[in-house]
Design an enzyme around this catalytic site. Structure first.
Site, PDB file in Angstrom:
ATOM      1  N   ASP A  67       0.830  -1.212   0.000  1.00 48.85           N
ATOM      2  CA  ASP A  67       0.000   0.000   0.000  1.00 48.85           C
ATOM      3  C   ASP A  67       0.864   1.261   0.000  1.00 48.85           C
ATOM      4  O   ASP A  67       2.001   1.240   0.472  1.00 48.85           O
ATOM      5  CB  ASP A  67      -0.907  -0.032   1.237  1.00 48.85           C
ATOM      6  CG  ASP A  67      -2.055   0.956   1.140  1.00 48.85           C
ATOM      7  OD1 ASP A  67      -2.369   1.399   0.014  1.00 48.85           O
ATOM      8  OD2 ASP A  67      -2.635   1.286   2.185  1.00 48.85           O
ATOM      9  N   HIS A 126       2.455   3.647  -8.902  1.00 50.81           N
ATOM     10  CA  HIS A 126       2.300   2.231  -9.256  1.00 50.81           C
ATOM     11  C   HIS A 126       3.510   1.760 -10.064  1.00 50.81           C
ATOM     12  O   HIS A 126       4.022   0.662  -9.862  1.00 50.81           O
ATOM     13  CB  HIS A 126       1.026   1.999 -10.073  1.00 50.81           C
ATOM     14  CG  HIS A 126      -0.233   2.338  -9.315  1.00 50.81           C
ATOM     15  ND1 HIS A 126      -0.439   1.949  -8.011  1.00 50.81           N
ATOM     16  CD2 HIS A 126      -1.354   3.019  -9.678  1.00 50.81           C
ATOM     17  CE1 HIS A 126      -1.623   2.376  -7.604  1.00 50.81           C
ATOM     18  NE2 HIS A 126      -2.199   3.039  -8.599  1.00 50.81           N
ATOM     19  N   LEU A 153      11.086 -20.076  -4.624  1.00 48.75           N
ATOM     20  CA  LEU A 153       9.979 -19.301  -4.048  1.00 48.75           C
ATOM     21  C   LEU A 153       8.674 -19.473  -4.843  1.00 48.75           C
ATOM     22  O   LEU A 153       8.667 -19.337  -6.064  1.00 48.75           O
ATOM     23  CB  LEU A 153      10.378 -17.816  -4.054  1.00 48.75           C
ATOM     24  CG  LEU A 153       9.323 -16.814  -3.611  1.00 48.75           C
ATOM     25  CD1 LEU A 153       9.117 -16.847  -2.108  1.00 48.75           C
ATOM     26  CD2 LEU A 153       9.710 -15.386  -4.030  1.00 48.75           C
TER      27      LEU A 153
HETATM   28  C1  IPE Z   1      -5.258  -2.686  -0.117  1.00 46.64           C
HETATM   29  O1  IPE Z   1      -4.974  -1.350  -0.269  1.00 46.64           O
HETATM   30  C2  IPE Z   1      -5.238  -3.376  -1.443  1.00 46.64           C
HETATM   31  C3  IPE Z   1      -3.920  -3.527  -2.047  1.00 46.64           C
HETATM   32  C4  IPE Z   1      -2.787  -3.140  -1.536  1.00 46.64           C
HETATM   33  C5  IPE Z   1      -3.936  -4.177  -3.331  1.00 46.64           C
HETATM   34  P1  IPE Z   1      -6.119  -0.260  -0.439  1.00 46.64           P
HETATM   35  O2  IPE Z   1      -5.421   1.020  -0.591  1.00 46.64           O
HETATM   36  O3  IPE Z   1      -7.069  -0.662  -1.491  1.00 46.64           O
HETATM   37  O4  IPE Z   1      -6.858  -0.364   0.970  1.00 46.64           O
HETATM   38  P2  IPE Z   1      -7.716   0.716   1.764  1.00 46.64           P
HETATM   39  O5  IPE Z   1      -8.670   1.326   0.782  1.00 46.64           O
HETATM   40  O6  IPE Z   1      -6.740   1.722   2.301  1.00 46.64           O
HETATM   41  O7  IPE Z   1      -8.365  -0.070   2.850  1.00 46.64           O
HETATM   42  C1  IPE Z   2      -1.480   0.349  -3.356  1.00 51.89           C
HETATM   43  O1  IPE Z   2      -1.300   1.722  -3.384  1.00 51.89           O
HETATM   44  C2  IPE Z   2      -1.606  -0.239  -4.741  1.00 51.89           C
HETATM   45  C3  IPE Z   2      -2.951  -0.730  -5.066  1.00 51.89           C
HETATM   46  C4  IPE Z   2      -3.973  -0.752  -4.251  1.00 51.89           C
HETATM   47  C5  IPE Z   2      -3.121  -1.243  -6.398  1.00 51.89           C
HETATM   48  P1  IPE Z   2      -2.515   2.721  -3.381  1.00 51.89           P
HETATM   49  O2  IPE Z   2      -2.884   3.048  -4.778  1.00 51.89           O
HETATM   50  O3  IPE Z   2      -3.609   2.198  -2.534  1.00 51.89           O
HETATM   51  O4  IPE Z   2      -1.836   3.975  -2.694  1.00 51.89           O
HETATM   52  P2  IPE Z   2      -2.460   4.946  -1.613  1.00 51.89           P
HETATM   53  O5  IPE Z   2      -2.980   4.092  -0.487  1.00 51.89           O
HETATM   54  O6  IPE Z   2      -3.553   5.710  -2.284  1.00 51.89           O
HETATM   55  O7  IPE Z   2      -1.313   5.806  -1.171  1.00 51.89           O
HETATM   56 MG    MG Z   3      -4.081   2.406  -0.556  1.00 51.68          MG
END
Ligand code: IPE
Ligand code: IPE
Ligand code: MG
Length: 267
Positions: A34, A51, A146
């Site tokens: 995240d 990303h 792995l």
């Molecule tokens: C969780 O992150 C999903 C992934 C890392 C793929 P999100 O950014 O979607 O989660 P929330 O919205 O903060 O709970």
């Molecule tokens: C995690 O990063 C990647 C995915 C959920 C695909 P986010 O896109 O959720 O990044 P934040 O949480 O908005 O910083």
């Molecule tokens: Mg996120």
């Protein structure tokens, strides 16, 4: 006991590795990757730049996990909620990124003896993405190091729904619903992760203290490690720091003494 240092680690990774107990490595590490959006925002860049940078963190982390001999790593790449709740442009960028990543990374998967698989409702993804995923599974099927599992269009609750359906279908095939045998082992055998070791360590980057629908069943007794590091800044070094913290934890599994997990799962 001191571990002999595996080949290919950076100086810093080797230093951290040398302080670990080789007998107490986690067998299965899962990561909620995240913070890509926040990483980009801090740099005044669009979310997709986060990303894109996140891919480098995946590469470095997977490489390190495989070099230090972790048997299984599961990465939360895309949730069912992400699919439904994010702008279409971001979702399609992520789909394209996954396709490119699997192709570009193939030589590194082979070099590191990594076997790739996917969990989640990924059969709902665009067909050209599914084709690349099928290709990656097939290409790496004979690698023996792995096991790298990507959770894509994954939800912990939908996994439980799918497990229940799969149990009922199996019972129907085997003589009817009076053959339905419901217990923890049988449910476990119908989860997406049935072939993976018990989840020992669950890491979440970027500081959020929640599971966001990830591995709800599997995380029952996992150690949870949350770091403020945003995913694009994560690395092999950060993974080794998480493992060091894991090794300091006292795992009791409901008892009163610290138990080594190798003995608990067979109990
Ligand atoms: C969780 O992150 C999903 C992934 C890392 C793929 P999100 O950014 O979607 O989660 P929330 O919205 O903060 O709970
Ligand atoms: C995690 O990063 C990647 C995915 C959920 C695909 P986010 O896109 O959720 O990044 P934040 O949480 O908005 O910083
Ligand atoms: Mg996120």
């Amino acid at each position: 006991m001191r571990a002999s240092i595996p080949a290919g680690l950076s100086h810093k990774e080797a230093e951290l590795y040398s302080r670990l107990d080789p007998a107490r490595f986690p067998r299965h590490i899962a990561i909620i990757m995240d913070g890509n959006g926040r990483w980009a925002k801090r740099r005044h860049l669009p979310r997709i730049a986060g990303h894109r940078s996140g891919v480098f963190a995946v590469r470095n982390t997977v490489q390190c996990a495989s070099r230090i001999g972790i048997p299984a790593m599961t990465l939360y790449a895309f949730s069912v909620e992400n699919w439904l709740r994010r702008p279409k442009t971001e979702v399609s960028f992520l789909m394209g990124l996954l396709r490119r990543y699997l192709k570009i990374e193939m030589s590194s998967f082979h070099e590191n003896n990594v076997r790739v698989q996917f969990i989640g409702r990924w059969r709902e993804l665009p067909v050209e993405v599914q084709e690349r995923m099928d290709w990656a599974i097939e290409e790496t099927a004979n690698n023996t190091g792995l096991t790298l599992t990507f959770a894509i269009n994954y939800g912990g609750r939908s996994e439980i729904v799918d497990a229940v359906k799969s149990m009922i279908n199996a019972a129907r095939r085997n003589g009817g619903l009076n053959h339905l045998d419901i217990n923890e082992e049988s449910i476990d055998q119908h989860m997406y992760t049935s072939q993976l070791p018990e989840l020992d360590l669950l890491i979440r980057t970027s500081g959020e203290m929640r599971l966001s629908n990830f591995l709800l069943w599997q995380a029952a007794y996992s150690e949870i490690y949350v770091t403020e590091t945003l995913w694009p800044d994560f690395s092999g070094v950060k993974l080794l720091e998480a493992i060091a913290e894991f090794q300091k934890r006292e795992r009791r599994f409901g008892g009163i003494e610290s138990i080594h997990p190798a003995t608990v799962h067979s109990a």
